[in-house]
Design a protein around this motif. Structure first.
Motif, PDB file in Angstrom:
ATOM      1  N   GLY A   1       0.849  -1.200   0.000  1.00  0.00           N
ATOM      2  CA  GLY A   1       0.000   0.000   0.000  1.00  0.00           C
ATOM      3  C   GLY A   1       0.875   1.237   0.000  1.00  0.00           C
TER       4      GLY A   1
ATOM      5  N   ASP B   1      -0.983   7.719   1.718  1.00  0.00           N
ATOM      6  CA  ASP B   1      -0.231   8.771   2.402  1.00  0.00           C
ATOM      7  C   ASP B   1       0.508   8.205   3.615  1.00  0.00           C
ATOM      8  OD1 ASP B   1      -0.983  10.764   0.632  1.00  0.00           O
ATOM      9  OD2 ASP B   1      -2.885  11.099   1.669  1.00  0.00           O
TER      10      ASP B   1
ATOM     11  N   ASP C   1      -1.584  -6.780  -5.725  1.00  0.00           N
ATOM     12  CA  ASP C   1      -3.013  -6.522  -5.527  1.00  0.00           C
ATOM     13  C   ASP C   1      -3.494  -7.403  -4.388  1.00  0.00           C
ATOM     14  OD1 ASP C   1      -5.748  -6.306  -5.566  1.00  0.00           O
ATOM     15  OD2 ASP C   1      -5.919  -6.341  -7.750  1.00  0.00           O
ATOM     16  N   VAL C   2      -4.003  -6.794  -3.347  1.00  0.00           N
ATOM     17  CA  VAL C   2      -4.359  -7.537  -2.135  1.00  0.00           C
ATOM     18  C   VAL C   2      -5.574  -8.451  -2.366  1.00  0.00           C
ATOM     19  CG1 VAL C   2      -6.041  -6.048  -0.968  1.00  0.00           C
ATOM     20  CG2 VAL C   2      -4.254  -7.167   0.378  1.00  0.00           C
TER      21      VAL C   2
ATOM     22  N   VAL D   1      -0.463  -1.479   4.831  1.00  0.00           N
ATOM     23  CA  VAL D   1      -1.228  -0.248   5.009  1.00  0.00           C
ATOM     24  C   VAL D   1      -2.485  -0.285   4.143  1.00  0.00           C
ATOM     25  CG1 VAL D   1      -0.998   2.273   5.011  1.00  0.00           C
ATOM     26  CG2 VAL D   1       1.026   0.866   5.257  1.00  0.00           C
ATOM     27  N   VAL D   2      -2.606  -1.373   3.364  1.00  0.00           N
ATOM     28  CA  VAL D   2      -3.709  -1.461   2.409  1.00  0.00           C
ATOM     29  C   VAL D   2      -5.050  -1.349   3.124  1.00  0.00           C
ATOM     30  CG1 VAL D   2      -4.891  -3.001   0.803  1.00  0.00           C
ATOM     31  CG2 VAL D   2      -2.385  -2.885   0.818  1.00  0.00           C
TER      32      VAL D   2
ATOM     33  N   ASN E   1      -9.920  -4.967   3.459  1.00  0.00           N
ATOM     34  CA  ASN E   1      -9.481  -4.603   4.808  1.00  0.00           C
ATOM     35  C   ASN E   1      -9.182  -5.809   5.681  1.00  0.00           C
ATOM     36  OD1 ASN E   1      -9.684  -1.600   4.903  1.00  0.00           O
ATOM     37  ND2 ASN E   1     -11.798  -2.051   4.284  1.00  0.00           N
TER      38      ASN E   1
ATOM     39  N   THR F   1      -4.613  -1.320  11.058  1.00  0.00           N
ATOM     40  CA  THR F   1      -6.046  -1.538  11.095  1.00  0.00           C
ATOM     41  C   THR F   1      -6.683  -0.213  11.517  1.00  0.00           C
ATOM     42  OG1 THR F   1      -7.697  -2.740  12.401  1.00  0.00           O
ATOM     43  CG2 THR F   1      -5.440  -2.968  13.129  1.00  0.00           C
TER      44      THR F   1
ATOM     45  N   PHE G   1      -8.337   9.276  13.549  1.00  0.00           N
ATOM     46  CA  PHE G   1      -8.446   9.998  12.279  1.00  0.00           C
ATOM     47  C   PHE G   1      -7.055  10.369  11.795  1.00  0.00           C
ATOM     48  CE2 PHE G   1     -12.492  11.524  14.404  1.00  0.00           C
ATOM     49  CZ  PHE G   1     -13.328  10.711  13.645  1.00  0.00           C
TER      50      PHE G   1
ATOM     51  N   MET H   1      -7.887   9.257   2.036  1.00  0.00           N
ATOM     52  CA  MET H   1      -9.094   8.548   2.454  1.00  0.00           C
ATOM     53  C   MET H   1     -10.096   9.483   3.128  1.00  0.00           C
ATOM     54  SD  MET H   1      -9.314   5.096   4.814  1.00  0.00           S
ATOM     55  CE  MET H   1      -8.781   3.872   3.621  1.00  0.00           C
TER      56      MET H   1
HETATM   57  N1  LIG Z   1      -7.205   8.030   7.089  1.00  0.00           N
HETATM   58  C1  LIG Z   1      -7.722   7.635   8.247  1.00  0.00           C
HETATM   59  O1  LIG Z   1      -8.380   8.439   8.956  1.00  0.00           O
HETATM   60  C2  LIG Z   1      -7.495   6.229   8.743  1.00  0.00           C
HETATM   61  C3  LIG Z   1      -7.889   5.931  10.040  1.00  0.00           C
HETATM   62  C4  LIG Z   1      -7.677   4.645  10.533  1.00  0.00           C
HETATM   63  C5  LIG Z   1      -7.084   3.691   9.716  1.00  0.00           C
HETATM   64  N2  LIG Z   1      -6.706   4.005   8.452  1.00  0.00           N
HETATM   65  C6  LIG Z   1      -6.102   2.957   7.638  1.00  0.00           C
HETATM   66  O2  LIG Z   1      -4.829   3.356   7.208  1.00  0.00           O
HETATM   67  C7  LIG Z   1      -4.517   2.707   5.995  1.00  0.00           C
HETATM   68  C8  LIG Z   1      -4.016   3.721   4.988  1.00  0.00           C
HETATM   69  O3  LIG Z   1      -5.062   4.595   4.689  1.00  0.00           O
HETATM   70  P1  LIG Z   1      -4.959   6.053   4.114  1.00  0.00           P
HETATM   71  O4  LIG Z   1      -5.742   6.907   4.992  1.00  0.00           O
HETATM   72  O5  LIG Z   1      -3.525   6.394   3.871  1.00  0.00           O
HETATM   73  O6  LIG Z   1      -5.816   5.928   2.797  1.00  0.00           O
HETATM   74  P2  LIG Z   1      -5.508   5.576   1.279  1.00  0.00           P
HETATM   75  O7  LIG Z   1      -4.563   6.551   0.735  1.00  0.00           O
HETATM   76  O8  LIG Z   1      -6.850   5.406   0.651  1.00  0.00           O
HETATM   77  O9  LIG Z   1      -4.777   4.172   1.397  1.00  0.00           O
HETATM   78  C9  LIG Z   1      -5.292   2.966   0.984  1.00  0.00           C
HETATM   79  C10 LIG Z   1      -4.178   2.160   0.375  1.00  0.00           C
HETATM   80  O10 LIG Z   1      -4.629   0.849   0.117  1.00  0.00           O
HETATM   81  C11 LIG Z   1      -4.308   0.526  -1.211  1.00  0.00           C
HETATM   82  N3  LIG Z   1      -5.208  -0.449  -1.763  1.00  0.00           N
HETATM   83  C12 LIG Z   1      -6.561  -0.419  -1.782  1.00  0.00           C
HETATM   84  N4  LIG Z   1      -7.014  -1.508  -2.403  1.00  0.00           N
HETATM   85  C13 LIG Z   1      -5.933  -2.234  -2.784  1.00  0.00           C
HETATM   86  C14 LIG Z   1      -5.759  -3.444  -3.470  1.00  0.00           C
HETATM   87  N5  LIG Z   1      -6.792  -4.165  -3.904  1.00  0.00           N
HETATM   88  N6  LIG Z   1      -4.523  -3.903  -3.691  1.00  0.00           N
HETATM   89  C15 LIG Z   1      -3.458  -3.192  -3.268  1.00  0.00           C
HETATM   90  N7  LIG Z   1      -3.557  -2.033  -2.624  1.00  0.00           N
HETATM   91  C16 LIG Z   1      -4.792  -1.567  -2.383  1.00  0.00           C
HETATM   92  C17 LIG Z   1      -4.393   1.821  -1.955  1.00  0.00           C
HETATM   93  O11 LIG Z   1      -3.699   1.721  -3.169  1.00  0.00           O
HETATM   94  P3  LIG Z   1      -4.141   2.533  -4.521  1.00  0.00           P
HETATM   95  O12 LIG Z   1      -3.340   3.798  -4.496  1.00  0.00           O
HETATM   96  O13 LIG Z   1      -3.732   1.633  -5.616  1.00  0.00           O
HETATM   97  O14 LIG Z   1      -5.611   2.780  -4.425  1.00  0.00           O
HETATM   98  C18 LIG Z   1      -3.708   2.736  -0.953  1.00  0.00           C
HETATM   99  O15 LIG Z   1      -2.317   2.621  -1.035  1.00  0.00           O
HETATM  100  C19 LIG Z   1      -5.778   1.983   5.563  1.00  0.00           C
HETATM  101  O16 LIG Z   1      -5.687   0.631   5.925  1.00  0.00           O
HETATM  102  C20 LIG Z   1      -6.858   2.665   6.378  1.00  0.00           C
HETATM  103  O17 LIG Z   1      -7.964   1.831   6.573  1.00  0.00           O
HETATM  104  C21 LIG Z   1      -6.896   5.262   7.955  1.00  0.00           C
END
Ligand SMILES: NC(=O)c1ccc[n+]([C@@H]2O[C@H](COP(=O)([O-])OP(=O)(O)OC[C@H]3O[C@@H](n4cnc5c(N)ncnc54)[C@H](OP(=O)(O)O)[C@@H]3O)[C@@H](O)[C@H]2O)c1
Ligand SMILES: Cc1cc2nc3c(=O)[nH]c(=O)nc-3n(C[C@H](O)[C@H](O)[C@H](O)COP(=O)(O)OP(=O)(O)OC[C@H]3O[C@@H](n4cnc5c(N)ncnc54)[C@H](O)[C@@H]3O)c2cc1C
Lengths: 414, 249
Positions: B14, B18, B65-66, B89-90, B113, B140, B186, B191
């Motif tokens: 992932g 960010d 690809d996950v 991080v996916v 997830n 997570t 958050f 996302m």
């Molecule tokens: N932002 C928040 O407030 C928050 C809070 C708690 C937990 N989290 C967790 O933190 C992690 C990172 O999130 P983020 O906020 O940085 O959001 P994000 O940028 O949407 O990150 C999601 C990542 O997962 C990848 N992904 C999604 N589907 C995939 C697939 N089928 N195969 C491979 N990669 C895949 C995306 O890759 P692509 O670029 O290819 O789409 C991206 O790199 C996530 O697990 C999220 O649930 C986030």
């Protein structure tokens, strides 16, 4: 002009006024911060426009490179530094930020990516340097970094008893790489414009020899303290500022002539070490007035402005005077002369007072810095930015439908 | 004045996120070699160039690809070397309202997830166990600590993933292979772009990165990013279901 239509790019929002606020939308680009390429033999760096100077320095100073020009805070993006063609304490020697840019990649309002360079399209390139984001969103910047031997600055303090002496001292300090004057805006009469002039040079490795052992690239960046809340509006007055200034002047004067080594980051960005410094101005905030006065008219115009300011007695202690050379961009602020930056806490009557200052500036052939402006009139602006018609033509060719607009461009009719 | 490499490698699954990007940068700045994996190798290459020019460490890019479980074993075999740490991080937040009737969307959220991250980390666990070393980090969410009306499809998948990580940790503890569960509250990222987030509870991606670094250094089992979330979730978990079901939080 299309009412509340159009948007503008925003970096870290360090412009003091309305330049980075869109007429309708604002596009925050500070997350676009990737380094694309760096050549350590030439110092040529290509990076996305959201990269901050703080990050750039953190990454490249330990490798022996420093930005060619830095403003008074490192919390600015490359895009913001290009769009305002920011000047540092070395403008008299090295020009502005835009003078070190070799090419730009911009996204036009039509969604096209266009590469601009002085060779390919000089007019559009010069419109974008200092163009306050109005020609398009800067996506990538290619610029040349300065090679430095250490992360230290050798600082020397000179004392000037009045404004005439200060201008003479700044002229004499032309040979120094960096120079800036701090002015006491409360002192009046024979002391009008008394100043401390801080010269600086990048220290060489040999300069670090001495009893104290110093890391070649010092680790810095800790906050000294933060201003916890808005201070009352009366904090800045003739007596508090006057007392502070008198003490500051005396302590500076006592150190005069002793060269002193200090970390580059402390020399260039003293305000960054004080969190939320703007709260000193109270909840109504501050207004900055930064003007540049041509060399020829400065000896009469600057004392005239300073005596108006001294009579008010409430300009903050953060008043600086710097020497500038010619600006590169069509809308770049610098012109050969002296720039005076004054901070005031906002209060009734202040805006009319600043209009009085503007009249002196315009009559002297000077202008007001757009990155610091939130209040100059169209008449002031049009009378002082002479390349405006050329700029409008360039903007039209890149943004024919007028989709790029900031509060600043609406206010000034750019 | 290069910091030089320390010879260790971290794989970020992932890498385009960010949080993933910030984590890779953080480790690279401390001399780690980086493997970036994700669906879009071209986008990853931009980050690889960024990290390599900032930190002068080797960065490689790998398609991953996950949701493609059959490609997982070949993916691991295809890595230039088995990393010392793998961070997953996916994730996919998706749209709760849509997921309530669109089963394909719900499936994508559940699989992205839970199933996918669990399967790939489980496979890494086998490789690490065979080698006798390695660390596994799963990102997570606090959303997995209790199902809520506003995002229970995403939340339940994260809950499954959290439970999986806990089991994996329990099993591997005896073999000195460490598993870290990272629960951000958050975070200001792609996302959550456009959402109104409460400032004091919202972390920057860099904060998550440095929390992961610290957790790896101290071998923490489970961390919340910002720590206040541990307290908040303790409170939220303590509310009796009879009351909780009437709340909208
Ligand atoms: N932002 C928040 O407030 C928050 C809070 C708690 C937990 N989290 C967790 O933190 C992690 C990172 O999130 P983020 O906020 O940085 O959001 P994000 O940028 O949407 O990150 C999601 C990542 O997962 C990848 N992904 C999604 N589907 C995939 C697939 N089928 N195969 C491979 N990669 C895949 C995306 O890759 P692509 O670029 O290819 O789409 C991206 O790199 C996530 O697990 C999220 O649930 C986030
Ligand atoms: C404490 C302090 C000290 C300062 N000292 C100096 C100084 O010494 N010299 C000096 O010259 N300035 C100085 N400034 C002003 C500051 O350097 C400029 O306002 C600079 O433009 C801010 O950069 P930013 O990234 O915050 O841009 P913003 O404030 O977000 O934007 C400023 C302008 O740049 C445009 N812009 C930003 N990013 C892009 C982009 N990617 N593409 C197109 N347009 C873009 C915006 O539209 C706007 O017109 C100082 C400011 C502060 C707060």
């Amino acid at each position: 002009m299309a009412g509340a239509q159009g948007g503008i790019a925003r970096g870290l929002g360090r412009a003091y006024g309305d330049a980075a606020i869109g007429a309708k939308q604002t596009f925050q680009i500070s997350a676009l911060d990737r380094v694309r390429a760096f050549d350590a033999t030439t110092g040529l760096l290509t990076a996305e426009a959201g990269l901050s100077l703080a990050e750039l320095i953190a990454v490249f100073l330990p490798l022996g490179f420093f930005p060619p020009v830095v403003p008074g805070t490192k919390q600015v993006t490359l895009g913001g530094a290009v769009a305002a063609d920011v000047h540092g304490k070395n403008h008299h020697r090295d020009g502005g930020f835009g003078d070190h840019v070799e090419s730009l990649l911009i996204a036009t309002s039509g969604g096209e990516l266009v590469r601009l360079s002085p060779a390919m399209d000089p007019e559009l390139f010069l419109a974008t340097i200092g163009g306050m984001g109005l020609t398009g969103t800067i996506v990538e910047v290619t610029l040349r970094l300065r090679r430095v031997e250490t992360g230290w600055i050798r600082r020397q303090t000179l004392v000037a008893r009045n404004i005439t002496a200060a201008l003479a001292a700044l002229d004499a300090a032309d040979t120094a790489q960096y120079s800036v004057a701090w002015i006491d805006t409360v002192a009046n009469g024979a002391d009008l414009g008394r100043s401390l002039i801080f010269q600086g040079e990048h220290a060489s490795l040999a300069d670090l020899d001495g009893p104290a052992s110093r890391a070649r690239f010092p680790v810095t960046g800790s906050r000294l303290f933060s201003v916890p809340c808005n201070l009352p509006a009366w904090t800045l007055n003739r007596w508090s500022v006057g007392a502070f200034n008198a003490a500051y002047f005396r302590s500076g004067a006592s150190q005069a002539r002793n060269a002193r080594l200090m970390p580059a980051v402390s020399y260039f960005f003293p305000l960054d070490r004080i969190g939320a410094w703007n709260r000193v101005y109270g909840k109504r905030g501050l207004v900055q007035h930064q003007s540049v006065i041509p060399i020829e008219t400065a000896p009469t115009a600057l004392p005239e402005m300073l005596s108006l300011v001294a009579r008010r007695g409430d300009a903050s202690f953060l008043t600086v005077l710097k020497k500038l050379g010619p600006g590169r961009g069509l809308m770049s602020f610098p012109l050969p002369g002296y720039t005076l930056a004054l901070d005031f806490a906002m209060k009734p009557g202040l805006l009319a007072f600043l209009d009085d200052l503007d009249r002196i500036v315009v009559a002297a052939g000077g202008r007001i810095y757009l990155a610091k402006d939130s209040r100059q009139s169209r008449a002031t602006f049009e009378a002082s930015y002479r390349a405006l018609p050329r700029f409008r033509t360039a903007k039209n060719s890149l943004d024919p439908h007028g989709r790029i607009a900031s509060r600043l461009s609406q206010r000034l009719g750019i | 004045m290069d910091k030089g490499t320390n010879g260790k490698t971290i794989l970020v699954l992932g890498g385009t996120s960010d949080i993933g990007r910030a984590t890779a940068r953080h480790f690279a700045a401390r001399g780690w070699r980086i493997q970036l994996a994700g669906r879009d190798p071209e986008a990853l290459q931009r980050d690889a160039d960024d990290i390599a020019s900032r930190s002068r460490v080797a960065v490689t890019v790998h398609a991953f690809d996950v949701l493609d479980s059959t490609a997982m074993a070949p993916f691991i075999d295809g890595l230039p070397l088995l990393p010392d740490i793998v961070v997953c991080v996916v994730g996919l937040h998706g749209n709760q309202a849509r997921a309530q009737s669109d089963l394909d969307h719900a499936t994508a959220i559940l699989r992205s997830n839970f199933e996918g991250p669990a399967l790939i980390l489980g496979l890494f666990a086998e490789h690490f166990a065979r080698r006798g070393s390695g660390m596994i980090v799963g990102v997570t969410s606090v959303a997995g600590d209790r199902g809520r009306a506003s995002n229970y499809v995403y939340g339940s998948a994260k809950a499954g993933f959290s439970a999986y990580l806990s089991g994996l940790r329990n099993r591997l503890a005896k073999q000195d292979i460490h598993v870290i569960t990272v629960k951000p509250g958050f975070v200001r990222t792609r996302m959550t772009d456009g959402m109104k987030l409460p400032g004091p509870l919202t972390a920057a991606p860099e904060e998550v990165a440095s929390a992961i670094w610290r957790a790896a250094d101290r071998k923490s089992d489970q961390i919340y990013v910002r720590r206040i979330w541990a307290v908040i979730m303790l409170g939220i978990r303590a509310i009796p279901e009879a009351i909780f079901k009437r709340l909208s939080i």
